[in-house]
Design a protein around this motif. Structure first.
Motif, mmCIF file in Angstrom:
data_model
loop_
_atom_site.group_PDB
_atom_site.id
_atom_site.type_symbol
_atom_site.label_atom_id
_atom_site.label_comp_id
_atom_site.label_asym_id
_atom_site.label_seq_id
_atom_site.Cartn_x
_atom_site.Cartn_y
_atom_site.Cartn_z
ATOM 1 N N GLY A 208 0.550 -1.012 -0.282
ATOM 2 C CA GLY A 208 0.004 0.057 -0.448
ATOM 3 C C GLY A 208 0.864 1.047 0.091
ATOM 4 N N LEU A 209 1.967 1.119 0.449
ATOM 5 C CA LEU A 209 2.590 1.839 0.434
ATOM 6 C C LEU A 209 3.639 3.109 -0.261
ATOM 7 N N ARG A 212 0.607 4.319 -2.941
ATOM 8 C CA ARG A 212 0.694 5.606 -2.043
ATOM 9 C C ARG A 212 2.473 6.658 -2.424
ATOM 10 N N TYR A 213 3.772 6.219 -1.904
ATOM 11 C CA TYR A 213 4.601 6.711 -2.856
ATOM 12 C C TYR A 213 5.179 7.395 -3.888
ATOM 13 N N ARG A 235 -1.364 14.079 2.718
ATOM 14 C CA ARG A 235 -1.172 12.787 2.385
ATOM 15 C C ARG A 235 -1.271 12.154 3.276
ATOM 16 N N ALA A 236 0.610 12.561 3.868
ATOM 17 C CA ALA A 236 0.792 11.842 5.190
ATOM 18 C C ALA A 236 -0.709 11.752 6.670
ATOM 19 N N TYR A 239 -3.510 9.518 5.232
ATOM 20 C CA TYR A 239 -3.257 8.052 5.845
ATOM 21 C C TYR A 239 -2.897 7.320 7.099
ATOM 22 N N TYR A 240 -2.586 8.342 8.443
ATOM 23 C CA TYR A 240 -2.346 7.566 8.984
ATOM 24 C C TYR A 240 -3.630 7.999 9.662
ATOM 25 N N GLN A 242 -7.091 7.204 8.915
ATOM 26 C CA GLN A 242 -7.080 6.310 8.223
ATOM 27 C C GLN A 242 -7.239 5.005 8.842
ATOM 28 N N MET A 243 -5.903 4.980 9.296
ATOM 29 C CA MET A 243 -5.576 3.465 10.665
ATOM 30 C C MET A 243 -5.480 3.071 11.590
ATOM 31 N N ASP A 247 -4.079 -1.966 11.951
ATOM 32 C CA ASP A 247 -3.386 -1.630 11.432
ATOM 33 C C ASP A 247 -1.592 -2.092 11.858
#
Length: 264
Positions: A208-209, A212-213, A235-236, A239-240, A242-243, A247
Motif C-alpha cells: 500500500g505504501l 502511495r509513495y 497525504r501523510a 494516511y495515518y 484512516q489507520m 493496522d
C-alpha cells in the motif's frame, strides 16, 4: 493473459513472472518494435487490465530483439496521428500514467520518439549498454503529444533537452546515465535479471505504501517545493488518520518479519 497464437504472432506479450510481477514486451523485432495503431491499443489495454486486476506489485516493460521501441510505424502515420487520438482508453501513455504500480523500463536498445515517450512514462529506467534514445519529432515534422517536450527538460535540464530535441541526435547509454535519464546501465545480458531484481525488491516492500509513495512523487513533480511539501503533509495525515489500531499492529508484524531488520 496469453492467447492461443504463438508468441511470434502476438505483438504485445504479457507474462507473469510470479504472482505479483508482470513483464510486458513490445514484440515486433523485425520492425524494431515500431508501433501500429492496433499495437498501441493493445499496449494501452494491457496496462489498463493490470491496473483493474490490481494484483501486480511491479511491472517491467521492455522490447523484443535489439530495440526497445522505434516509435510509431511511419508507413501508417496517418492512421495513427489522424485517428481518434482523444480516446484515453487506447492511449498508451495515459494508461501507463494511470497505472498505480511502479513501472520499470528495461531499455534494451533504441528508444526513438514515441518509444522515448513511452520510456519516460516509466517510473524507473534502467538500460543496457546498447540503449540509445532519440527524439526525431523535429526531423520528420511530427509534433510531440505524449509529453516529451515537457518531461525531458524536467529530467535532464532545459538546455540539454533543447539540444536533444532540436538536433534529433541520439543519446547513448553512458550519456543517458550521466544526465540522470537512466538510473543505471548494465551489460545486455544482465538487463533483465537486474530489472527483475529491482521488481522483486519493490514488490517485497509494503504494497500500500509503495503505491502511495509513487503517487505522491509523481503528483508533486509539477509543483513548487513548498506545494509539494504541503501535498506530502496532507497525504501523510490522511494516511495515518484512516489507520486503525489493528493496522498499526499489522505494521509492527510486517516490520518484525522483514529480513535484516536490525541493519541500517
Amino acid at each position: 493473459m496469453a492467447g492461443s497464437a504463438g508468441a511470434g504472432d502476438r505483438r504485445i506479450l504479457v507474462e507473469w513472472l510470479d504472482p505479483v510481477i508482470v513483464k510486458i514486451t513490445i514484440n515486433r523485432p523485425e520492425a524494431l518494435n515500431s508501433l501500429t495503431r492496433p499495437m498501441m491499443r493493445e499496449l494501452a489495454q494491457a496496462f489498463k487490465r493490470i491496473r483493474v486486476e490490481g494484483r501486480a506489485r511491479a511491472v517491467i516493460l521492455t522490447g523484443a530483439g535489439r530495440a526497445f521501441c522505434a516509435g510509431v510505424d511511419l508507413t501508417a502515420a496517418q492512421s495513427v496521428f489522424q485517428g481518434d487520438v482523444t480516446d484515453e482508453e487506447t492511449d498508451v501513455v495515459v494508461q501507463m500514467e494511470r497505472c498505480p504500480m511502479p513501472i520499470i523500463g528495461a531499455i534494451n536498445g533504441h528508444a526513438i520518439t514515441a518509444g522515448f515517450e513511452i520510456a519516460l512514462a516509466c517510473d524507473i529506467l534502467i538500460g543496457s549498454s546498447k540503449a540509445k534514445f532519440a527524439d526525431t519529432h523535429s526531423k520528420f515534422g511530427i509534433f510531440p503529444s505524449w509529453g516529451l517536450s515537457q518531461k525531458l527538460p524536467r529530467l535532464i535540464g532545459v538546455n540539454r533537452a533543447r539540444e536533444v530535441s532540436l538536433t534529433a541526435e541520439p543519446v547513448n547509454s553512458e550519456t543517458a546515465e550521466r544526465w540522470g535519464l537512466l538510473s543505471r546501465v548494465v551489460d545486455a545480458d544482465k538487463l533483465m535479471p537486474t530489472a527483475i531484481a529491482i521488481a522483486k525488491t519493490v514488490a517485497g516492500n509494503h504494497p500500500g505504501l509503495v503505491l502511495r509513495y509513487k503517487a505522491v512523487i509523481n503528483d508533486g513533480i509539477g509543483l513548487t517545493l513548498s506545494e509539494g511539501r504541503q501535498l506530502e503533509t496532507e497525504r501523510a495525515r490522511a494516511y495515518y488518520k484512516q489507520m486503525t489500531p489493528q493496522d498499526f499492529e499489522k505494521m509492527k508484524v510486517f516490520i518484525a518479519a522483514r529480513p535484516g531488520k536490525s541493519k541500517l
